[in-house]
Design a protein around this motif. Structure first.
Motif, PDB file in Angstrom:
ATOM      1  N   VAL A  84     191.376   6.189  48.360  1.00  0.00           N
ATOM      2  CA  VAL A  84     190.590   7.313  48.107  1.00  0.00           C
ATOM      3  C   VAL A  84     188.906   7.014  47.919  1.00  0.00           C
ATOM      4  O   VAL A  84     188.574   6.002  47.211  1.00  0.00           O
ATOM      5  N   PHE A  85     188.104   7.577  48.375  1.00  0.00           N
ATOM      6  CA  PHE A  85     186.716   7.571  48.386  1.00  0.00           C
ATOM      7  C   PHE A  85     186.193   8.257  47.099  1.00  0.00           C
ATOM      8  O   PHE A  85     185.870   9.407  47.204  1.00  0.00           O
ATOM      9  N   VAL A  86     186.171   7.316  45.940  1.00  0.00           N
ATOM     10  CA  VAL A  86     185.825   7.898  44.718  1.00  0.00           C
ATOM     11  C   VAL A  86     184.354   8.736  44.428  1.00  0.00           C
ATOM     12  O   VAL A  86     184.383   9.883  44.155  1.00  0.00           O
ATOM     13  N   ASN A  87     183.288   8.253  45.168  1.00  0.00           N
ATOM     14  CA  ASN A  87     182.246   8.746  45.178  1.00  0.00           C
ATOM     15  C   ASN A  87     181.502   9.483  46.566  1.00  0.00           C
ATOM     16  O   ASN A  87     180.369   9.524  46.798  1.00  0.00           O
ATOM     17  N   MET A 111     192.597  -0.627  40.790  1.00  0.00           N
ATOM     18  CA  MET A 111     191.904  -1.833  41.162  1.00  0.00           C
ATOM     19  C   MET A 111     190.697  -1.180  42.019  1.00  0.00           C
ATOM     20  O   MET A 111     190.715  -1.009  43.467  1.00  0.00           O
ATOM     21  N   ALA A 112     189.537  -0.912  41.278  1.00  0.00           N
ATOM     22  CA  ALA A 112     188.424   0.040  42.217  1.00  0.00           C
ATOM     23  C   ALA A 112     187.692  -1.372  42.791  1.00  0.00           C
ATOM     24  O   ALA A 112     187.569  -2.255  42.138  1.00  0.00           O
ATOM     25  N   ARG A 127     175.868  -1.634  51.163  1.00  0.00           N
ATOM     26  CA  ARG A 127     175.516  -2.117  52.382  1.00  0.00           C
ATOM     27  C   ARG A 127     173.861  -2.081  52.027  1.00  0.00           C
ATOM     28  O   ARG A 127     173.706  -0.785  51.701  1.00  0.00           O
ATOM     29  N   ALA A 128     172.973  -2.699  52.323  1.00  0.00           N
ATOM     30  CA  ALA A 128     171.562  -2.559  52.054  1.00  0.00           C
ATOM     31  C   ALA A 128     170.922  -2.565  53.291  1.00  0.00           C
ATOM     32  O   ALA A 128     171.187  -3.377  54.487  1.00  0.00           O
ATOM     33  N   SER A 129     169.978  -1.667  53.500  1.00  0.00           N
ATOM     34  CA  SER A 129     169.049  -1.736  54.756  1.00  0.00           C
ATOM     35  C   SER A 129     167.616  -1.550  54.465  1.00  0.00           C
ATOM     36  O   SER A 129     167.408  -1.711  52.936  1.00  0.00           O
ATOM     37  N   SER A 130     166.723  -1.665  55.045  1.00  0.00           N
ATOM     38  CA  SER A 130     165.443  -1.551  54.600  1.00  0.00           C
ATOM     39  C   SER A 130     164.919  -0.255  53.909  1.00  0.00           C
ATOM     40  O   SER A 130     163.873  -0.155  53.645  1.00  0.00           O
ATOM     41  N   GLN A 131     165.664   0.816  54.361  1.00  0.00           N
ATOM     42  CA  GLN A 131     165.094   2.131  53.649  1.00  0.00           C
ATOM     43  C   GLN A 131     166.087   2.576  52.309  1.00  0.00           C
ATOM     44  O   GLN A 131     165.597   3.499  51.678  1.00  0.00           O
ATOM     45  N   GLU A 132     167.474   1.872  52.394  1.00  0.00           N
ATOM     46  CA  GLU A 132     168.137   2.388  51.160  1.00  0.00           C
ATOM     47  C   GLU A 132     169.218   1.290  51.039  1.00  0.00           C
ATOM     48  O   GLU A 132     169.514   0.510  51.733  1.00  0.00           O
ATOM     49  N   ILE A 133     169.984   1.596  49.976  1.00  0.00           N
ATOM     50  CA  ILE A 133     171.266   0.956  49.709  1.00  0.00           C
ATOM     51  C   ILE A 133     172.024   2.035  49.548  1.00  0.00           C
ATOM     52  O   ILE A 133     172.302   3.068  49.023  1.00  0.00           O
ATOM     53  N   ARG A 134     173.481   1.899  50.248  1.00  0.00           N
ATOM     54  CA  ARG A 134     174.603   2.812  50.309  1.00  0.00           C
ATOM     55  C   ARG A 134     175.694   1.972  49.669  1.00  0.00           C
ATOM     56  O   ARG A 134     175.890   0.798  49.927  1.00  0.00           O
ATOM     57  N   TYR A 135     176.381   2.751  48.909  1.00  0.00           N
ATOM     58  CA  TYR A 135     177.651   2.125  48.203  1.00  0.00           C
ATOM     59  C   TYR A 135     178.876   3.063  48.216  1.00  0.00           C
ATOM     60  O   TYR A 135     178.693   4.250  48.129  1.00  0.00           O
ATOM     61  N   ALA A 136     179.792   2.620  48.274  1.00  0.00           N
ATOM     62  CA  ALA A 136     181.468   3.305  48.136  1.00  0.00           C
ATOM     63  C   ALA A 136     182.162   2.751  47.115  1.00  0.00           C
ATOM     64  O   ALA A 136     182.498   1.602  47.432  1.00  0.00           O
ATOM     65  N   ILE A 137     182.750   3.411  46.484  1.00  0.00           N
ATOM     66  CA  ILE A 137     183.681   3.224  45.359  1.00  0.00           C
ATOM     67  C   ILE A 137     185.067   3.551  46.067  1.00  0.00           C
ATOM     68  O   ILE A 137     185.249   4.779  46.138  1.00  0.00           O
ATOM     69  N   ARG A 142     189.496   6.810  58.217  1.00  0.00           N
ATOM     70  CA  ARG A 142     190.027   6.047  57.096  1.00  0.00           C
ATOM     71  C   ARG A 142     190.065   6.703  55.565  1.00  0.00           C
ATOM     72  O   ARG A 142     191.028   6.574  54.890  1.00  0.00           O
ATOM     73  N   VAL A 143     188.746   7.108  55.261  1.00  0.00           N
ATOM     74  CA  VAL A 143     188.967   7.711  53.908  1.00  0.00           C
ATOM     75  C   VAL A 143     188.076   8.834  53.908  1.00  0.00           C
ATOM     76  O   VAL A 143     187.842   9.368  52.702  1.00  0.00           O
TER      77      VAL A 143
END
Length: 153
Positions: free
Chosen positions: A27-30, A1-2, A7-17, A128-129
């Protein structure tokens, strides 16, 4: 179950799978691959930025089949508003749209709902990861923690 935390900010979007391995560990896939979407320098108009965000998020969802849920770490503004905060709210709306169009459940979370604070986010996420090799900041830590708290249910 991935699960993908965003989280978006004014400079970037970050994402963790995040996913679970054969031992049931989260586990932190990416972790050491793409996990940052930096807004292009030549995209200035809000509508162009939102169009770019939508195409990039749709691409990520296509490339990572099996995402069952998106957890969006919302911004917390403490009563102040300006154009960059407003723009980030628009980006959050595009993320909600991407989820519904791709048939993926999405939920929104605040720091209090993921047992975090801005001051502790990086420390908690790393413990945590793990952490990213590049561009380690609170934005990716928030994305990690959002997904982590959903994964541990």
């Amino acid at each position: 179950m991935a699960i993908i935390g965003i989280r978006a900010s004014s400079q970037e979007i970050r994402y963790a799978i995040l996913d679970k391995n054969e031992n049931g560990e989260i586990v932190f896939v990416n972790q050491n691959t793409e996990n940052r979407l930096k807004y292009p320098a030549n995209v200035d108009a809000v509508e162009d930025k939102l169009h770019w965000v939508k195409s990039e998020v749709d691409r990520i969802l296509r490339q990572n089949e099996g995402i069952e849920k998106i957890i969006l770490k919302m911004n917390e503004y403490a009563g102040t508003e300006n154009s960059s905060k407003r723009e980030t709210t628009y980006v959050d709306a595009v993320l909600l749209l991407c989820a519904i169009e791709n048939g993926i459940q999405i939920e929104r979370r605040l720091n209090s709902q993921i047992s975090s604070t801005a001051a502790k986010a990086k420390e908690l996420a790393e413990r945590r990861v793990g952490r990213t090799e590049n561009y380690w900041n609170n934005t990716i830590a928030d994305a990690i923690l959002a997904a982590f708290w959903e994964m541990r249910k």
